[in-house]
Design a protein around this motif. Structure first.
Motif, mmCIF file in Angstrom:
data_model
loop_
_atom_site.group_PDB
_atom_site.id
_atom_site.type_symbol
_atom_site.label_atom_id
_atom_site.label_comp_id
_atom_site.label_asym_id
_atom_site.label_seq_id
_atom_site.Cartn_x
_atom_site.Cartn_y
_atom_site.Cartn_z
ATOM 1 N N ASP A 10 0.834 -1.214 0.000
ATOM 2 C CA ASP A 10 0.000 0.000 0.000
ATOM 3 C C ASP A 10 0.866 1.260 0.000
ATOM 4 O O ASP A 10 0.521 2.249 -0.647
ATOM 5 N N GLU A 17 -2.311 5.523 -6.404
ATOM 6 C CA GLU A 17 -3.694 5.399 -5.934
ATOM 7 C C GLU A 17 -4.316 6.780 -5.791
ATOM 8 O O GLU A 17 -5.421 7.028 -6.244
ATOM 9 N N LYS A 22 -7.538 5.452 -7.417
ATOM 10 C CA LYS A 22 -8.691 5.463 -6.511
ATOM 11 C C LYS A 22 -9.978 5.754 -7.298
ATOM 12 O O LYS A 22 -10.992 5.086 -7.114
ATOM 13 N N ARG A 25 -10.803 2.716 -9.528
ATOM 14 C CA ARG A 25 -11.361 1.608 -8.747
ATOM 15 C C ARG A 25 -12.822 1.901 -8.399
ATOM 16 O O ARG A 25 -13.683 1.027 -8.483
#
Ligand SMILES: C[S@@+](CC[C@H](N)C(=O)[O-])C[C@H]1O[C@@H](n2cnc3c(N)ncnc32)[C@H](O)[C@@H]1O
Length: 197
Positions: A10, A17, A22, A25
């Motif tokens: 992570d 991300e 993000k 997703r």
């Protein structure tokens, strides 16, 4: 999957991300409905984004990754069951799932052809297959670079291959791809597909 890789995954992914993944997703996982199967759920990064699923079964072979995913599991708003298993041998009956999700996982699965056949088997006919993957690029120079980097990358990143032609593999197995969005040229792809049986 090593404990080291699982613990730092992570942290290393965080810049990407925050910048782009993000949002991708969220868009992908909003489309996951009904009885959902996620392949290689890793640190559970997708868990908080499921909103419209009735329930999610997340398979992951690495015990270290499963342990790292428990915090995200608590943030989920739909029921999620984590099962320790590999995508090549799914412990589920045929035609069980309405949606199958795979994000950044077909790059790492040792036998992607077998995993695709298993995914097709457990997904209902006309069920949804939602993917976000990095794949081999079209540009000749960049794709040669991906081939060249893969042996070292695979060692550093616990089996991850930079040069998989995942969409070609899906189409070769009668999975109809309805929509593709490309990111970072065509290094990352977001795909909505239908399981034709
Ligand atoms: C790069 S991580 C991606 C994790 C997560 N899906 C994501 O979007 O960030 C790849 C994951 O695939 C898992 N994996 C490796 N071999 C697998 C297999 N045979 N079947 C299912 N998952 C596998 C790894 O343990 C790891 O959690």
């Amino acid at each position: 999957m090593s404990r080291f890789f699982a613990s730092w995954y992570d942290f290393f992914m965080n810049p990407l991300e925050k910048k782009k993944f993000k949002r991708i997703r969220k868009e992908l996982l909003t489309m996951a409905t009904g009885n959902v199967l996620e392949l290689g759920s890793g640190t559970g990064i997708n868990f908080p984004f499921y909103e419209n699923a009735e329930n999610v079964t997340a398979i992951e072979p690495s015990q270290h990754m499963i342990e790292c995913s428990l915090a995200k599991h608590k943030q989920a708003v739909v029921p999620i069951e984590i099962v320790q298993a590999s995508a090549e041998e799914l412990p589920f009956a045929a035609n069980t799932f309405d949606t199958v999700v795979a994000t950044l996982v077909f790059c790492t699965i040792p036998n992607p052809e077998k995993a695709i056949l298993e995914m097709k088997r457990v997904c209902k006919s006309n069920g949804k297959i939602l993917l976000f993957e990095h794949v081999k690029m079209q540009n000749r120079f960049l794709s040669i670079l991906q081939d060249w980097l893969t042996p070292a990358w695979k060692k550093i990143c616990d089996g991850c291959c930079l040069n998989r032609k995942t969409l070609d593999l899906l189409m070769a197995n009668d999975i109809s791809i309805m929509k593709v969005q490309k990111y970072y040229r065509d290094l990352f792809v977001f795909a909505e597909a239908i399981n034709k049986k």
